[in-house]
Design an enzyme around this catalytic site. Structure first.
Site, PDB file in Angstrom:
ATOM      1  N   CYS A  94       9.352   4.566   3.379  1.00  0.00           N
ATOM      2  CA  CYS A  94       9.730   3.132   2.750  1.00  0.00           C
ATOM      3  C   CYS A  94      11.100   3.402   1.601  1.00  0.00           C
ATOM      4  O   CYS A  94      12.103   2.783   2.129  1.00  0.00           O
ATOM      5  CB  CYS A  94       8.492   2.669   2.135  1.00  0.00           C
ATOM      6  SG  CYS A  94       7.476   2.243   3.313  1.00  0.00           S
ATOM      7  N   LEU A 130       0.765  -1.265   0.033  1.00  0.00           N
ATOM      8  CA  LEU A 130      -0.078   0.092  -0.085  1.00  0.00           C
ATOM      9  C   LEU A 130       0.944   1.429  -0.032  1.00  0.00           C
ATOM     10  O   LEU A 130       1.902   1.310   0.492  1.00  0.00           O
ATOM     11  CB  LEU A 130      -0.898   0.010   0.971  1.00  0.00           C
ATOM     12  CG  LEU A 130      -0.319   0.061   2.553  1.00  0.00           C
ATOM     13  CD1 LEU A 130      -0.002   1.203   3.140  1.00  0.00           C
ATOM     14  CD2 LEU A 130      -1.626  -0.441   3.728  1.00  0.00           C
ATOM     15  N   LYS A 131       0.365   2.221  -0.522  1.00  0.00           N
ATOM     16  CA  LYS A 131       1.143   3.587  -0.503  1.00  0.00           C
ATOM     17  C   LYS A 131       0.247   4.697   0.408  1.00  0.00           C
ATOM     18  O   LYS A 131      -1.191   4.653   0.437  1.00  0.00           O
ATOM     19  CB  LYS A 131       0.916   4.307  -1.973  1.00  0.00           C
ATOM     20  CG  LYS A 131       1.401   3.711  -3.261  1.00  0.00           C
ATOM     21  CD  LYS A 131       1.354   4.288  -4.311  1.00  0.00           C
ATOM     22  CE  LYS A 131       0.036   4.433  -4.735  1.00  0.00           C
ATOM     23  NZ  LYS A 131      -0.685   3.405  -5.376  1.00  0.00           N
ATOM     24  N   ASN A 137      10.385  -1.970  -4.558  1.00  0.00           N
ATOM     25  CA  ASN A 137      10.689  -0.566  -3.766  1.00  0.00           C
ATOM     26  C   ASN A 137      11.841  -0.003  -4.403  1.00  0.00           C
ATOM     27  O   ASN A 137      11.895   1.070  -4.898  1.00  0.00           O
ATOM     28  CB  ASN A 137      10.633  -0.451  -2.358  1.00  0.00           C
ATOM     29  CG  ASN A 137       9.454  -0.170  -1.760  1.00  0.00           C
ATOM     30  OD1 ASN A 137       8.354  -0.219  -2.514  1.00  0.00           O
ATOM     31  ND2 ASN A 137       9.163  -0.421  -0.450  1.00  0.00           N
ATOM     32  N   GLY A 165      11.185  15.615  -9.574  1.00  0.00           N
ATOM     33  CA  GLY A 165      10.608  16.088  -8.131  1.00  0.00           C
ATOM     34  C   GLY A 165      11.818  16.730  -7.640  1.00  0.00           C
ATOM     35  O   GLY A 165      13.023  16.636  -7.932  1.00  0.00           O
ATOM     36  N   LYS A 220       4.500  13.643   0.717  1.00  0.00           N
ATOM     37  CA  LYS A 220       3.696  13.325  -0.648  1.00  0.00           C
ATOM     38  C   LYS A 220       2.408  13.893  -0.249  1.00  0.00           C
ATOM     39  O   LYS A 220       2.164  14.145   1.137  1.00  0.00           O
ATOM     40  CB  LYS A 220       3.763  12.039  -1.101  1.00  0.00           C
ATOM     41  CG  LYS A 220       2.957  11.117  -0.038  1.00  0.00           C
ATOM     42  CD  LYS A 220       3.121   9.647  -0.564  1.00  0.00           C
ATOM     43  CE  LYS A 220       1.872   9.339  -1.368  1.00  0.00           C
ATOM     44  NZ  LYS A 220       1.834   7.905  -1.655  1.00  0.00           N
TER      45      LYS A 220
HETATM   46  N1  LIG Z   1       4.035   3.032   5.891  1.00  0.00           N
HETATM   47  C1  LIG Z   1       3.727   2.290   4.332  1.00  0.00           C
HETATM   48  O1  LIG Z   1       3.196   3.079   3.495  1.00  0.00           O
HETATM   49  C2  LIG Z   1       4.381   1.009   4.425  1.00  0.00           C
HETATM   50  C3  LIG Z   1       3.599   0.321   3.122  1.00  0.00           C
HETATM   51  C4  LIG Z   1       4.179  -1.079   3.075  1.00  0.00           C
HETATM   52  C5  LIG Z   1       5.125  -1.475   3.975  1.00  0.00           C
HETATM   53  N2  LIG Z   1       5.427  -0.966   5.170  1.00  0.00           N
HETATM   54  C6  LIG Z   1       6.445  -1.601   6.097  1.00  0.00           C
HETATM   55  O2  LIG Z   1       5.515  -2.025   7.272  1.00  0.00           O
HETATM   56  C7  LIG Z   1       6.136  -2.110   8.384  1.00  0.00           C
HETATM   57  C8  LIG Z   1       5.269  -0.990   9.382  1.00  0.00           C
HETATM   58  O3  LIG Z   1       5.159   0.244   9.015  1.00  0.00           O
HETATM   59  P1  LIG Z   1       4.497   1.037   9.454  1.00  0.00           P
HETATM   60  O4  LIG Z   1       4.700   2.611   8.536  1.00  0.00           O
HETATM   61  O5  LIG Z   1       2.943   0.912   9.496  1.00  0.00           O
HETATM   62  O6  LIG Z   1       5.166   1.597  10.602  1.00  0.00           O
HETATM   63  P2  LIG Z   1       4.594   2.527  11.817  1.00  0.00           P
HETATM   64  O7  LIG Z   1       5.941   3.046  12.719  1.00  0.00           O
HETATM   65  O8  LIG Z   1       3.561   3.539  11.645  1.00  0.00           O
HETATM   66  O9  LIG Z   1       3.811   1.591  12.957  1.00  0.00           O
HETATM   67  C9  LIG Z   1       4.531   0.446  13.652  1.00  0.00           C
HETATM   68  C10 LIG Z   1       3.628   0.182  14.876  1.00  0.00           C
HETATM   69  O10 LIG Z   1       4.294  -1.122  15.576  1.00  0.00           O
HETATM   70  C11 LIG Z   1       3.946  -0.736  16.853  1.00  0.00           C
HETATM   71  N3  LIG Z   1       4.984  -1.580  17.585  1.00  0.00           N
HETATM   72  C12 LIG Z   1       6.273  -1.807  17.764  1.00  0.00           C
HETATM   73  N4  LIG Z   1       6.685  -2.868  18.440  1.00  0.00           N
HETATM   74  C13 LIG Z   1       5.567  -3.690  18.699  1.00  0.00           C
HETATM   75  C14 LIG Z   1       5.309  -4.679  19.371  1.00  0.00           C
HETATM   76  N5  LIG Z   1       6.027  -5.671  19.690  1.00  0.00           N
HETATM   77  N6  LIG Z   1       4.214  -5.202  19.643  1.00  0.00           N
HETATM   78  C15 LIG Z   1       2.906  -4.392  19.155  1.00  0.00           C
HETATM   79  N7  LIG Z   1       3.198  -3.372  18.412  1.00  0.00           N
HETATM   80  C16 LIG Z   1       4.348  -2.729  18.336  1.00  0.00           C
HETATM   81  C17 LIG Z   1       4.423   0.601  17.116  1.00  0.00           C
HETATM   82  O11 LIG Z   1       4.117   1.172  18.365  1.00  0.00           O
HETATM   83  C18 LIG Z   1       3.678   1.366  16.091  1.00  0.00           C
HETATM   84  O12 LIG Z   1       2.369   1.823  16.216  1.00  0.00           O
HETATM   85  C19 LIG Z   1       7.578  -1.662   8.062  1.00  0.00           C
HETATM   86  O13 LIG Z   1       8.380  -2.593   7.764  1.00  0.00           O
HETATM   87  C20 LIG Z   1       7.514  -0.822   6.881  1.00  0.00           C
HETATM   88  O14 LIG Z   1       8.481  -0.871   6.012  1.00  0.00           O
HETATM   89  C21 LIG Z   1       5.147   0.447   5.328  1.00  0.00           C
HETATM   90  O1  LIG Z   2       6.897   9.558 -10.248  1.00  0.00           O
HETATM   91  C1  LIG Z   2       6.890   9.680  -8.823  1.00  0.00           C
HETATM   92  C2  LIG Z   2       6.348   8.969  -7.900  1.00  0.00           C
HETATM   93  C3  LIG Z   2       6.556   9.282  -6.484  1.00  0.00           C
HETATM   94  N1  LIG Z   2       7.666  10.458  -6.013  1.00  0.00           N
HETATM   95  C4  LIG Z   2       8.184  10.448  -4.752  1.00  0.00           C
HETATM   96  O2  LIG Z   2       8.243   9.124  -4.026  1.00  0.00           O
HETATM   97  C5  LIG Z   2       8.041   9.179  -2.712  1.00  0.00           C
HETATM   98  C6  LIG Z   2       7.323   8.076  -2.379  1.00  0.00           C
HETATM   99  O3  LIG Z   2       5.945   8.031  -3.112  1.00  0.00           O
HETATM  100  P1  LIG Z   2       4.857   6.662  -2.885  1.00  0.00           P
HETATM  101  O4  LIG Z   2       5.687   5.548  -3.455  1.00  0.00           O
HETATM  102  O5  LIG Z   2       3.731   7.326  -3.755  1.00  0.00           O
HETATM  103  O6  LIG Z   2       4.611   6.607  -1.249  1.00  0.00           O
HETATM  104  P2  LIG Z   2       4.892   5.750  -0.275  1.00  0.00           P
HETATM  105  O7  LIG Z   2       3.553   5.660   0.561  1.00  0.00           O
HETATM  106  O8  LIG Z   2       6.221   5.805   0.230  1.00  0.00           O
HETATM  107  O9  LIG Z   2       4.770   3.918  -0.883  1.00  0.00           O
HETATM  108  C7  LIG Z   2       5.789   3.238  -1.326  1.00  0.00           C
HETATM  109  O10 LIG Z   2       6.597   2.581  -0.448  1.00  0.00           O
HETATM  110  C8  LIG Z   2       5.418   1.720   0.320  1.00  0.00           C
HETATM  111  C9  LIG Z   2       6.176   1.141   1.376  1.00  0.00           C
HETATM  112  O11 LIG Z   2       6.863   0.027   1.370  1.00  0.00           O
HETATM  113  C10 LIG Z   2       5.067   0.822  -0.797  1.00  0.00           C
HETATM  114  O12 LIG Z   2       4.142  -0.285  -0.082  1.00  0.00           O
HETATM  115  C11 LIG Z   2       4.566   1.483  -1.754  1.00  0.00           C
HETATM  116  O13 LIG Z   2       4.102   0.365  -2.948  1.00  0.00           O
HETATM  117  C12 LIG Z   2       5.518   2.573  -2.625  1.00  0.00           C
HETATM  118  O14 LIG Z   2       4.785   2.912  -3.523  1.00  0.00           O
HETATM  119  C13 LIG Z   2       7.282  10.428  -2.627  1.00  0.00           C
HETATM  120  O15 LIG Z   2       8.269  11.248  -1.837  1.00  0.00           O
HETATM  121  C14 LIG Z   2       7.038  10.962  -3.706  1.00  0.00           C
HETATM  122  O16 LIG Z   2       6.977  12.243  -3.874  1.00  0.00           O
HETATM  123  C15 LIG Z   2       8.178  10.978  -7.465  1.00  0.00           C
HETATM  124  O17 LIG Z   2       9.281  11.726  -6.723  1.00  0.00           O
HETATM  125  N2  LIG Z   2       8.000  10.775  -8.260  1.00  0.00           N
END
Ligand SMILES: NC(=O)c1ccc[n+]([C@@H]2O[C@H](COP(=O)([O-])OP(=O)(O)OC[C@H]3O[C@@H](n4cnc5c(N)ncnc54)[C@H](O)[C@@H]3O)[C@@H](O)[C@H]2O)c1
Ligand SMILES: O=c1ccn([C@@H]2O[C@H](COP(=O)(O)OP(=O)(O)O[C@H]3O[C@H](CO)[C@@H](O)[C@H](O)[C@H]3O)[C@@H](O)[C@H]2O)c(=O)[nH]1
Length: 440
Positions: free
Chosen positions: A266, A156-157, A214, A259, A328
């Site tokens: 991430c 997810l983004k 990524n 940009g 973003k």
């Molecule tokens: N943010 C994104 O868009 C995104 C998308 C895809 C994957 N990921 C990955 O998913 C993972 C989580 O990312 P996030 O952005 O949701 O992190 P986040 O920091 O927003 O949330 C993590 C949560 O886990 C909790 N936590 C930590 N240790 C714990 C434990 N032992 N038991 C219960 N809760 C605990 C923290 O208090 C926090 O609320 C990372 O590995 C990240 O790389 C993030």
């Molecule tokens: O053409 C583009 C697209 C994105 N960005 C930048 O790239 C960064 C990341 O953007 P985006 O990927 O939309 O946001 P995230 O929520 O960080 O999502 C990425 O990171 C997540 C965590 O791993 C993944 O789950 C998603 O698939 C992946 O898109 C931001 O600073 C954007 O401004 C650019 O500069 N140019």
């Protein structure tokens, strides 16, 4: 089905809520008691479009609840999802302490067969570590419950997280245990009614798919940023170049926007972690990714460079309006936001900044503190009053069609420095403004 979701951040809260939305009963666990207390009141601590209404709806229906009780969470369900943070360690590799703590918590209290599903982004080999952690904890307890570890990375983004989870491009499941695979198929069936989206792999491949995705996306962005910097010097227009190359289906239009650098929780951390994993675990130097990373670091300074070229090296006595702080649009997340580098560069050169962001200002105050020279405005136009120039770091929709006449008459110098290429240069220049976008 019943599901325990460990970690209620962007991934855990969105995944847990969306799984409740399709009829599952989900118990979300977090170690942050403050966060859980707010969620129990139906208050969502992050800004994510559509999420709060969905959380409240599912809480009211009795399908979604929140706890800090590790034992209750481990006992609640066969399916135990881990969605905790994996921040960079001091050397750039992924810090697995939260993942392993979550695994230990499950093992300390599990009462029967468990499927431990890793949704966090973790290096190849982590499932083996989770497996070993659980086995060791069970052994200390003197119990021998069966369990399986599955890798199910999340794509997810932020800003579109609910939509992305509800309509996934693909669902990666890395698993070998037949019972676990059957449960994963059943759980994800509502998300793939018309198309088979579940890609079944071995665990290690699933773990690498997440980093490879990524890394590829980050590479596209750094490539385009470098091409934009070149276009600018050579008198070409990167927007025309983008359309020209995007029309080739092998390249495609998506994710080709130049940009002021990629940010967020991430890309920066995952590129770093993959470089480290490759070096430590495989003795391989990821030359392309190292260049992607350093190009991005440099790109975050590009806006400040444009400011200095226009206003000089010494910016004492200058004031700049800054539109956009989040990394973003549609999020309040400030992690690795390019705006942070811009603010630091300008303050270091003696400038004042008046910043405005539609949703990220509270978070910006939290992460930036209150350095002297930085103020926040209540509206985009208020930020511009008395400013020497307007700088844009995030492409929020509300910045896309400003009243250029008002901008020209309000700014002390009619200058827009745009890190997101929001406007047509010919139009803006015809209206009497100096316009400095990226790569055109
Ligand atoms: N943010 C994104 O868009 C995104 C998308 C895809 C994957 N990921 C990955 O998913 C993972 C989580 O990312 P996030 O952005 O949701 O992190 P986040 O920091 O927003 O949330 C993590 C949560 O886990 C909790 N936590 C930590 N240790 C714990 C434990 N032992 N038991 C219960 N809760 C605990 C923290 O208090 C926090 O609320 C990372 O590995 C990240 O790389 C993030
Ligand atoms: O053409 C583009 C697209 C994105 N960005 C930048 O790239 C960064 C990341 O953007 P985006 O990927 O939309 O946001 P995230 O929520 O960080 O999502 C990425 O990171 C997540 C965590 O791993 C993944 O789950 C998603 O698939 C992946 O898109 C931001 O600073 C954007 O401004 C650019 O500069 N140019």
């Amino acid at each position: 089905m019943k599901i325990t979701m460990i970690g209620t951040g962007y991934v855990g809260l969105v995944s847990g809520t969306c799984l409740a939305e399709v009829g599952n009963h989900v118990l979300c666990l977090d170690t942050d008691a403050g966060k859980i207390a707010r969620l129990q009141q139906g208050e969502v601590p992050i800004f994510e479009p559509g999420l709060e209404a969905m959380v409240r709806r599912n809480m009211a229906a009795g399908r979604l609840s929140f706890t800090t009780d590790v034992k209750a969470a481990a006992e609640f369900a066969t399916m135990q999802f881990i969605a905790v943070g994996t921040p960079p360690d001091e050397d750039g590799s992924a810090d697995l302490q939260y993942v392993l703590a979550a695994a230990r918590g499950i093992a300390q209290h599990m009462t029967g067969f468990r499927v431990i599903v890793d949704k966090s982004t973790v290096p190849v080999g982590t499932a083996d570590k989770v497996q070993a952690e659980i086995a060791a904890t069970l052994q200390r307890r003197g119990s021998a419950h069966p369990f399986a570890v599955v890798s199910n990375p999340e794509f997810l983004k932020e800003g579109a997280a609910v939509e992305d989870f509800m309509r996934p491009d693909r669902i990666i499941v890395g698993a070998s245990n037949e019972q676990a695979i059957a449960l994963m198929r059943a759980l994800y069936a509502p998300f793939q009614r018309n198309h088979e989206r579940l890609v079944l792999t071995d665990v290690r491949s699933a773990e690498l798919i997440k980093y490879a995705a990524n890394a590829m996306l980050a590479t596209r962005i750094s490539f385009m940023n470098e091409m934009a910097n070149l276009a600018e010097r050579l008198g070409a227009d990167i927007e025309l170049v983008r359309r020209g190359i995007g029309s080739d289906p092998r390249i495609g239009y998506d994710f080709l926007y130049p940009g002021c650098g990629y940010g967020g929780s991430c890309f920066p951390k995952d590129v770093k972690a993959l470089i480290r994993t490759a070096a430590i675990e495989a003795g391989i130097e990821m030359q392309v990714l190292k260049a992607v990373e350093s190009a991005n670091e440099a790109q975050k300074h590009v806006l400040a460079g444009k400011v200095r070229r226009r206003f000089g090296e010494d910016l004492h006595g200058r004031r700049f309006a800054l539109w956009g702080l989040a990394f973003k649009p549609n999020t309040d997340d400030m992690r690795e936001a390019p705006s942070r580098v811009l603010v630091a560069d300008l303050l270091a050169a003696g400038a004042e900044i008046v910043a405005y962001d539609p949703v990220a200002m509270d978070e910006a105050r939290r992460v930036l503190g209150a350095p002297s020279g930085l103020q926040f405005a209540d509206s985009a136009m208020q930020a511009v009053e008395g400013a020497d120039a307007l700088l844009i770091a995030t492409e929020w929709k509300e910045f896309r069609s400003p009243d250029f006449d008002t901008l020209r008459s309000t700014l002390r110098h009619p200058v827009i420095i745009d890190g997101r290429n929001l406007y047509d240069p010919a139009l803006v220049r015809t209206l009497g403004l100096e316009y400095f976008p990226i790569g055109r």
